[in-house]
Design a protein around this motif. Structure first.
Motif, short mmCIF file in Angstrom:
data_model
loop_
_atom_site.label_atom_id
_atom_site.label_comp_id
_atom_site.label_asym_id
_atom_site.label_seq_id
_atom_site.Cartn_x
_atom_site.Cartn_y
_atom_site.Cartn_z
N ILE A 1 -14.37 -37.95 7.51
CA ILE A 1 -15.49 -38.50 6.73
C ILE A 1 -15.24 -38.29 5.24
O ILE A 1 -15.51 -39.16 4.42
CB ILE A 1 -16.83 -37.90 7.19
CG1 ILE A 1 -17.17 -38.39 8.59
CG2 ILE A 1 -17.95 -38.24 6.21
CD1 ILE A 1 -18.34 -37.66 9.24
N CYS A 2 -14.71 -37.13 4.89
CA CYS A 2 -14.37 -36.86 3.47
C CYS A 2 -13.32 -37.83 2.97
O CYS A 2 -13.40 -38.33 1.85
CB CYS A 2 -13.90 -35.42 3.30
SG CYS A 2 -15.19 -34.18 3.45
N TYR A 3 -12.31 -38.11 3.80
CA TYR A 3 -11.28 -39.08 3.39
C TYR A 3 -11.87 -40.48 3.23
O TYR A 3 -11.50 -41.21 2.30
CB TYR A 3 -10.12 -39.10 4.39
CG TYR A 3 -9.11 -38.01 4.15
CD1 TYR A 3 -8.38 -37.96 2.97
CD2 TYR A 3 -8.89 -37.02 5.10
CE1 TYR A 3 -7.46 -36.95 2.74
CE2 TYR A 3 -7.97 -36.00 4.88
CZ TYR A 3 -7.26 -35.98 3.70
OH TYR A 3 -6.35 -34.98 3.46
N SER A 4 -12.78 -40.85 4.10
CA SER A 4 -13.44 -42.14 3.98
C SER A 4 -14.24 -42.21 2.68
O SER A 4 -14.22 -43.22 1.96
CB SER A 4 -14.35 -42.37 5.19
OG SER A 4 -14.97 -43.61 5.12
N THR A 5 -14.93 -41.12 2.37
CA THR A 5 -15.70 -41.05 1.12
C THR A 5 -14.77 -41.10 -0.08
O THR A 5 -15.05 -41.80 -1.06
CB THR A 5 -16.55 -39.76 1.10
OG1 THR A 5 -17.42 -39.76 2.23
CG2 THR A 5 -17.38 -39.66 -0.18
N LEU A 6 -13.64 -40.39 -0.01
CA LEU A 6 -12.66 -40.41 -1.10
C LEU A 6 -12.16 -41.83 -1.34
O LEU A 6 -12.07 -42.28 -2.50
CB LEU A 6 -11.49 -39.47 -0.80
CG LEU A 6 -10.32 -39.52 -1.79
CD1 LEU A 6 -10.77 -39.11 -3.19
CD2 LEU A 6 -9.19 -38.62 -1.30
N ALA A 7 -11.82 -42.54 -0.27
CA ALA A 7 -11.33 -43.91 -0.41
C ALA A 7 -12.38 -44.79 -1.09
O ALA A 7 -12.06 -45.59 -1.98
CB ALA A 7 -10.95 -44.48 0.95
N ALA A 8 -13.63 -44.63 -0.69
CA ALA A 8 -14.71 -45.42 -1.30
C ALA A 8 -14.89 -45.07 -2.77
O ALA A 8 -15.10 -45.96 -3.61
CB ALA A 8 -16.01 -45.19 -0.53
N ILE A 9 -14.79 -43.79 -3.11
CA ILE A 9 -14.92 -43.37 -4.51
C ILE A 9 -13.77 -43.93 -5.33
O ILE A 9 -13.98 -44.42 -6.45
CB ILE A 9 -14.99 -41.83 -4.62
CG1 ILE A 9 -16.31 -41.32 -4.04
CG2 ILE A 9 -14.83 -41.37 -6.08
CD1 ILE A 9 -16.38 -39.81 -3.87
N CYS A 10 -12.55 -43.87 -4.80
CA CYS A 10 -11.40 -44.45 -5.51
C CYS A 10 -11.62 -45.94 -5.75
O CYS A 10 -11.32 -46.46 -6.85
CB CYS A 10 -10.11 -44.23 -4.71
SG CYS A 10 -9.53 -42.52 -4.70
#
Length: 172
Positions: A127-136
């Motif tokens: 979930i953190c990686y998914s959030t990171l991708a969205a933030i990027c």
């Protein structure tokens, strides 16, 4: 009792019924005040107040509650301390995205990933990686160049691998 209140408040927040959620949060706090609520129960209410103010757009108040959650998690001696810290950082990151502070959100989600590092089969980490991708992606859309493209692609790749492994390729 605190967990029963939490579940009802979560439902109200999910449907953005913030007035009802705020009333119930206040009632729960008052009811539990004299009962020496545990750290976990107190932390639940801090998260819920953070989410409440996030939904209402009062990002400073939301940030204050999420800071309390971070401080409590960092000060914990529990065995699942790193999971709590990562979750607190991740909650802060999502609120910061809503507030439009993408660079600060990026820093917090990176901290969450750093704390949880290691197990790509951990759903919370994914979930953190998914959030990171969205933030990027948000940072790129805000005009901050292509610096974040590879990081977003790498993060999405981890999310896709996790979903294929755990949900199957047929899962939409």
């Amino acid at each position: 009792l605190a967990y029963s209140y939490r579940n009802k408040i979560d439902l109200l927040l999910q449907f953005k019924r913030t007035t009802d959620a705020a009333t119930l949060l206040d009632e729960a706090q008052e009811l539990l005040k004299g009962n020496n609520i545990s750290k976990d129960e107190s932390d639940i209410f801090n998260v819920q107040y953070g989410i409440l103010y996030q939904i209402q757009g009062d990002f400073q108040k939301s940030r204050n509650y999420f800071q309390k959650c971070i401080a409590m998690a960092e000060g914990s001696t529990e065995s699942d301390r790193n999971k709590d810290i990562a979750k607190a950082y991740s909650n802060m990151a999502r609120m910061l995205v809503d507030s439009g502070d993408f660079f600060e959100a990026y820093k917090y989600i990176k901290k969450a990933i750093e704390v949880r590092q290691g197990d790509d089969s951990d759903a919370d980490l994914i979930i953190c990686y998914s959030t990171l991708a969205a933030i990027c992606t948000d940072l790129m859309n805000a005009g901050h160049g292509i610096y974040f493209v590879q990081e977003a692609l790498d993060s999405y790749k981890k999310v896709i691998r996790f979903r294929e492994k755990n949900l199957g390729k047929h899962h939409a």
